[in-house]
Design a protein around this motif. Sequence first.
Motif, mmCIF file in Angstrom:
data_model
loop_
_atom_site.group_PDB
_atom_site.id
_atom_site.type_symbol
_atom_site.label_atom_id
_atom_site.label_comp_id
_atom_site.label_asym_id
_atom_site.label_seq_id
_atom_site.Cartn_x
_atom_site.Cartn_y
_atom_site.Cartn_z
ATOM 1 N N MET A 1 0.884 -1.176 0.000
ATOM 2 C CA MET A 1 0.000 0.000 0.000
ATOM 3 C C MET A 1 0.925 1.231 0.000
ATOM 4 N N ARG A 2 0.959 1.931 -1.108
ATOM 5 C CA ARG A 2 1.981 2.973 -1.272
ATOM 6 C C ARG A 2 1.844 4.091 -0.235
ATOM 7 N N CYS A 3 0.607 4.462 0.063
ATOM 8 C CA CYS A 3 0.415 5.584 0.992
ATOM 9 C C CYS A 3 1.018 5.261 2.359
ATOM 10 N N GLY B 1 -10.381 4.867 0.254
ATOM 11 C CA GLY B 1 -9.294 5.296 -0.629
ATOM 12 C C GLY B 1 -9.617 6.586 -1.370
ATOM 13 N N PHE C 1 -0.483 9.631 -3.964
ATOM 14 C CA PHE C 1 0.019 8.280 -3.697
ATOM 15 C C PHE C 1 -0.583 7.218 -4.624
ATOM 16 N N CYS C 2 -1.859 7.373 -4.933
ATOM 17 C CA CYS C 2 -2.574 6.249 -5.552
ATOM 18 C C CYS C 2 -2.073 5.951 -6.966
ATOM 19 N N CYS D 1 0.485 3.141 -6.998
ATOM 20 C CA CYS D 1 0.245 2.059 -6.027
ATOM 21 C C CYS D 1 -0.066 0.735 -6.725
ATOM 22 N N TYR E 1 -2.310 -1.195 -5.852
ATOM 23 C CA TYR E 1 -3.769 -1.370 -5.814
ATOM 24 C C TYR E 1 -4.457 -0.302 -6.664
ATOM 25 N N ASP E 2 -5.708 -0.582 -6.984
ATOM 26 C CA ASP E 2 -6.497 0.369 -7.776
ATOM 27 C C ASP E 2 -7.522 1.040 -6.863
ATOM 28 N N VAL E 3 -7.343 2.343 -6.700
ATOM 29 C CA VAL E 3 -8.213 3.060 -5.757
ATOM 30 C C VAL E 3 -9.667 3.130 -6.241
ATOM 31 N N PRO F 1 -7.343 -1.628 -0.473
ATOM 32 C CA PRO F 1 -7.825 -2.164 0.797
ATOM 33 C C PRO F 1 -8.598 -1.144 1.632
ATOM 34 N N PHE F 2 -8.247 0.147 1.499
ATOM 35 C CA PHE F 2 -8.979 1.149 2.282
ATOM 36 C C PHE F 2 -10.463 1.147 1.897
HETATM 37 S S1 SF4 Z 1 -4.704 2.824 -3.844
HETATM 38 FE FE1 SF4 Z 1 -5.317 2.574 -1.721
HETATM 39 S S2 SF4 Z 1 -3.559 1.612 -0.753
HETATM 40 FE FE2 SF4 Z 1 -2.838 2.433 -2.679
HETATM 41 S S3 SF4 Z 1 -2.059 4.476 -2.221
HETATM 42 FE FE3 SF4 Z 1 -4.199 4.734 -2.810
HETATM 43 S S4 SF4 Z 1 -5.322 4.650 -0.898
HETATM 44 FE FE4 SF4 Z 1 -3.296 3.828 -0.479
#
Ligand code: SF4
Length: 544
Positions: free
Chosen positions: A375-377, A455, A464-465, A468, A470-472, A482-483
């Motif tokens: 999770m990049r953030c 997210g 951040f997203c 990352c 993950y896909d916000v 995950p948020f």
């Molecule tokens: S996609 Fe989700 S986990 Fe990734 S940086 Fe954005 S908020 Fe954080």
Amino acid sequence: MGAQLGAREVLLAALSRRGAATPFVAAVSTLRILLGDQLSFDIAALAGLEPARDIVLMMEVMHEGAYANHHKQKIVLVLSAMRHFADALRQRGVTVDYVKLDAPGNTGSFTSEVQRAVGRHRPQGIVVTEPSEWRVQSMVERWAELTNTPVEIRADDRFFASRGRFADWARGRRGWRMEHFYREMRREHGILMEGKAPAGGDWNYDSENRKRLPARTVPPVRLRFPPDDTTRDVMRLVECCFPDHFGGLEEFGWPVTRTDALRALDDFVSIGLPSFGDYQDAMKAGAPFLYHSLLAPALNLGLLSPREVCRAAETAWRSGAAPLNAVEGFVRQILGWREYVRGVYGMLMPGYAYGNALQATRKLPEFYWTGRTDMRCLRETIDGTARYAYSHHIQRLMLTGNFALMAGIAPHEIERWYLAVYADAFEWVEMPNTLGMAVFADGGRMASKPYAASGAYIDRMSDFCSGCAYDVKQKTGGEACPFNYLYWAFLIRQTDRLSGNPRMAMPYRALDGWPAERKAAILADADAFLDRLDNNEQRSGADP
Ligand code: SF4
Ligand SMILES: Cc1cc2nc3c(=O)[nH]c(=O)nc-3n(C[C@H](O)[C@H](O)[C@H](O)COP(=O)(O)OP(=O)(O)OC[C@H]3O[C@@H](n4cnc5c(N)ncnc54)[C@H](O)[C@@H]3O)c2cc1C
């Protein structure tokens, strides 16, 4: 130290030879104790100090460094600032009995060091300023009995509101809302006031203070303070005594003297404050400081006073150097939040430490210490924390705090983490922020609702997203942020406790309209993610 005491004895002998010192004067001495966060020349314990008769005791003790996994920079900061402060007192003619961490015979705790010092000096009395932490207060309360010496504990008047003043305000109120307290403080201390009205006509300009940082913004270079010889000595000591503690020392740049703290204040007022309001909530990868003041360590140690800091900000507004939304937002953090959390802590400890209103029990995930997460953030924030012993308020509240809240991390586990990792972390300010604001463990004493966010909030306020794993935009499934599913799973699981809160009405109305299968999919994603978290695994079960 022996040499300093020798000088004192020589001075007393000279005074008696001149007949200037009566036998009573020569016999009396007061041991004035300064703790590591009491580094202010006007601290109550020094009031009335008589250089010829009194001794100031300062102690570096192992227990204070070791009872938590304190960031190495935090330990260096406190010890180096103490050593510089002792030198500054000596330059003013004060006798300081300074016990270094590695001094022969150092017993490692405040109480046993005070007992040893009483044995050395046989003072007629001890004077100390009330400690900021409940844990140390309970030690101090036993010193009179243990040393058989009268102990005077003086109120800490470096704050705008004494503990009694906060208690007067809080008593009889159903809710303790910071905003109400803050307005009273503004009126009482005449800060940002125009007669009886708030400057500019409004008490609060928060709605102007939530801007996203434009993508191409280059944040200002902030004034940092390279270690001097004293700090370098302490760094070696800390590397040797606390080798496994969190964080690195390479980026140490905190002010350790009052002179440097004043330079840091000037630097902030001229280059940070004008944009502080607009971008107070913004986050940017690789830019941990943005327009924040970085003053909390100096304030919490006593190198700066909250009054002078608020005055400097107000002066900047009155002279046209900073806009009102920035100055009011900044003053609210200090005159409002900082004073308010101290009051809450003073009123509710020690029971406050044990609150767990949401019955959260999860262990702290390993990545809070290593930064190893996809999770990049969170990775950026924790890496920055390890490098600088710092992250700004929104990173603390809406990233590491928000995640802990929604993942159901046990309050005590996350609270000890926050206490350890920042240069500014002292329990009286850290604990209410963590338990009250970040994880709602006090059931709403401090915050009117949990600071839970998906997210989308993080995407809106940061960059951040975009980088990352993950896909916000995705709400469920293996690629989803995950948020997102943690947010909804948190609300579903806490329905009994939170759905009656008027400030949570909107998301619960949305949830009401969702089919059962959608809720089940969210819960399944959240469970699978949390299982992997408990096993220290990342997406698709890979070891991070
Ligand atoms: S996609 Fe989700 S986990 Fe990734 S940086 Fe954005 S908020 Fe954080
Ligand atoms: C979970 C969590 C834990 C925290 N732990 C600490 C802590 O251990 N020590 C600490 O000093 N602050 C703590 N804070 C409050 C705040 O995040 C820090 O004071 C701030 O980030 C320090 O950076 P700065 O000096 O650049 O602050 P700025 O953003 O420039 O703010 C100016 C000053 O206002 C004061 N301030 C701002 N917000 C708060 C607040 N919520 N409570 C009290 N004072 C505030 C600080 O003295 C700060 O220096 C915590 C917040 C959260 C959400």
